[in-house]
Design an enzyme around this catalytic site. Sequence first.
Site, PDB file in Angstrom:
ATOM      1  CB  THR A  53      -0.868  -0.043   1.139  1.00  0.00           C
ATOM      2  OG1 THR A  53      -0.023  -0.323   2.563  1.00  0.00           O
ATOM      3  CG2 THR A  53      -2.183  -1.255   1.146  1.00  0.00           C
ATOM      4  CB  THR A  55       0.863   5.522   3.659  1.00  0.00           C
ATOM      5  OG1 THR A  55       0.169   6.513   3.085  1.00  0.00           O
ATOM      6  CG2 THR A  55       1.851   6.082   4.907  1.00  0.00           C
ATOM      7  CB  CYS A  56       2.685   0.383   3.899  1.00  0.00           C
ATOM      8  SG  CYS A  56       0.995   0.614   4.713  1.00  0.00           S
ATOM      9  CB  SER A  57       5.091   0.606  -0.566  1.00  0.00           C
ATOM     10  OG  SER A  57       4.591  -0.545  -0.222  1.00  0.00           O
TER      11      SER A  57
END
Length: 182
Positions: A53, A55-57
């Site tokens: 996803t 923001t996570c990546s």
Amino acid sequence: MKVGLKLPSVTFHTRVRDEAVGGSNPFRWEDKTTEDYFAGKRVILFSLPGAFTPTCSTFQLPGFENGYDAFKDLGIDEIYCMAVNDSFVMNKWAEAQELKNVKVIPDGSGEFTRRMGMLVRKDNLGFGLRSWRYAAIVKDGVIEAWFEEPGLSDNHPEDPYGVSSPETVKEYLVEAAKAAAA
């Protein structure tokens, strides 16, 4: 507030590389427990809505990966990234992110996340049950510091990010080290 609480004891179903398996997919199942990951260590655990996803990546995982040496210098033994994704997805994400330092923990069934009180519905995004974004410093299985994004709720219209960022966690560790030295 979760500071002082012991992490829930669960079993995570992981896939680990094993060349003895052979073939194009040389992985085998290996169960790991909360104790395997956290006993006798001071670690950072951060959990996020899902592998791959934005923001996570783009921010959270790379920030912890790139800051690994600084975190080690501040007394951290390991950094773990958890998501309510299965081991196949978490391993592919780790590979795609070219992780060398951060280790991924698959909470495929969401049991750990549920028992942490952080399991939320993200049906509004087509995700189903996922983790609310948080980070924690955990010493020997007990939460030392807790960093939870605001607004914990099902189907939240946004994905808050900042409180659980690598920068915020590092700031806490720097201040804690100063206080311990004083």
